[in-house]
Design a protein around this motif. Structure first.
Motif, mmCIF file in Angstrom:
data_model
loop_
_atom_site.group_PDB
_atom_site.id
_atom_site.type_symbol
_atom_site.label_atom_id
_atom_site.label_comp_id
_atom_site.label_asym_id
_atom_site.label_seq_id
_atom_site.Cartn_x
_atom_site.Cartn_y
_atom_site.Cartn_z
ATOM 1 N N PHE A 164 41.965 51.602 34.128
ATOM 2 C CA PHE A 164 41.957 50.161 34.014
ATOM 3 C C PHE A 164 41.559 49.538 35.454
ATOM 4 O O PHE A 164 40.508 48.787 35.567
ATOM 5 C CB PHE A 164 43.214 49.451 33.498
ATOM 6 N N TRP A 165 42.046 49.946 36.443
ATOM 7 C CA TRP A 165 41.976 49.779 37.705
ATOM 8 C C TRP A 165 40.316 50.006 38.114
ATOM 9 O O TRP A 165 39.673 49.186 38.705
ATOM 10 C CB TRP A 165 42.796 50.433 38.775
ATOM 11 N N LYS A 166 39.798 51.190 37.676
ATOM 12 C CA LYS A 166 38.455 51.559 37.847
ATOM 13 C C LYS A 166 37.538 50.655 37.263
ATOM 14 O O LYS A 166 36.529 50.129 37.755
ATOM 15 C CB LYS A 166 38.133 52.870 37.497
ATOM 16 N N VAL A 212 36.313 39.296 31.237
ATOM 17 C CA VAL A 212 34.870 40.007 31.193
ATOM 18 C C VAL A 212 35.323 41.196 30.514
ATOM 19 O O VAL A 212 34.684 41.750 29.712
ATOM 20 C CB VAL A 212 34.207 40.329 32.524
ATOM 21 N N VAL A 213 36.158 41.986 31.049
ATOM 22 C CA VAL A 213 36.614 43.465 30.611
ATOM 23 C C VAL A 213 37.001 43.184 29.125
ATOM 24 O O VAL A 213 36.713 44.012 28.403
ATOM 25 C CB VAL A 213 37.614 44.100 31.271
ATOM 26 N N ILE A 214 37.954 42.248 29.007
ATOM 27 C CA ILE A 214 38.488 42.195 27.652
ATOM 28 C C ILE A 214 37.525 41.730 26.503
ATOM 29 O O ILE A 214 37.263 42.115 25.406
ATOM 30 C CB ILE A 214 39.547 41.032 27.362
ATOM 31 N N ILE A 215 36.563 40.901 27.033
ATOM 32 C CA ILE A 215 35.257 40.523 26.216
ATOM 33 C C ILE A 215 34.336 41.732 25.764
ATOM 34 O O ILE A 215 34.045 41.812 24.687
ATOM 35 C CB ILE A 215 34.578 39.177 26.817
ATOM 36 N N LEU A 216 34.326 42.626 26.820
ATOM 37 C CA LEU A 216 33.372 43.705 26.821
ATOM 38 C C LEU A 216 33.973 44.503 25.584
ATOM 39 O O LEU A 216 33.346 45.186 24.731
ATOM 40 C CB LEU A 216 33.240 44.360 28.043
ATOM 41 N N THR A 230 32.640 45.613 22.061
ATOM 42 C CA THR A 230 32.478 47.000 21.770
ATOM 43 C C THR A 230 33.003 47.389 20.415
ATOM 44 O O THR A 230 32.373 48.119 19.628
ATOM 45 C CB THR A 230 33.051 47.792 22.871
ATOM 46 N N GLY A 231 34.094 46.940 20.071
ATOM 47 C CA GLY A 231 34.742 47.082 18.854
ATOM 48 C C GLY A 231 33.802 46.499 17.654
ATOM 49 O O GLY A 231 33.689 47.036 16.482
#
Length: 205
Positions: free
Chosen positions: A25-27, A55-59, A63-64
């Protein structure tokens, strides 16, 4: 030294998944922040704390959604075929995928109860999961009631053996499905707290 070695391996087993998950997650967050950096400098209005996490959560959500439609499934399937042809990456990808499906996709919900059964011979026991009662027709064929017991392999619990066992020969274990899966994945290094005692085999005769 043997005691310290076992405690070290147990601690490693507990910490390693958390460390790996945190590192991944850090990466991801670092990559997103580096991509968003120039845009945030150019458009200060989007320089908001936590925007990288959003942004990561939306991504992940998109993706799902993408993986749930026909085109997405086909593209993912093509990508997996490519990964399966790469010798070292193939092993890593398959292992991570299968373990993720066990712990994240709800497969463990099909495991109703943790048990041990005599397998592969009468003088040894194997850890298993009751999945369902055997089909009535099957019980008629063998002449007695049976239950379905899935015996997983180590360290990959997504493969294993399906056994049909008489209910009276199934010994319940006082641990959760998650604890049993950790026991299997660790190859016996991780011992759930309810099973730590004088070492007597439950139900042994």
């Amino acid at each position: 030294m043997k005691y310290l070695r076992r405690r070290f391996l147990t601690g490693l087993l507990i910490l390693l998944p958390a460390v790996v998950t945190g590192w991944v997650f850090w990466k991801i967050f670092s990559t997103v922040d580096s991509v968003l950096g120039p845009f945030q400098k150019r458009y200060p209005i989007i320089d908001i704390p936590g925007v990288g996490v959003a942004v990561v959560i939306i991504l992940v959500v998109f993706t799902g959604i993408f993986a749930g439609n026909l085109i997405g499934r086909r593209l993912i399937s093509q990508g997996e075929r490519i990964l399966y042809k790469l010798p070292i990456i193939r092993r890593i990808y398959i292992a991570v995928k299968e373990l993720s499906e066990v712990f994240l996709a709800g497969r463990r919900l099909v495991f109703r109860e943790v048990v041990i059964v005599r397998y592969p011979h009468r003088d040894s026991y194997a850890l298993g999961f009751i999945t369902e009662k055997a089909p009535p027709r099957f019980a008629e064929i063998v002449g007695r009631p049976m239950v379905n017991v899935f015996v997983p392999t180590t360290p990959n619990p997504t493969s294993g053996f399906l056994l049909f066992v008489p209910p009276e020969e199934v010994i319940p274990l006082p641990i959760s499905v998650e604890e049993a899966l950790k026991l299997v994945v660790s190859g016996g290094v991780y011992i759930p707290e309810p099973l730590r005692g004088d070492g007597a085999a439950p139900g042994a005769s």
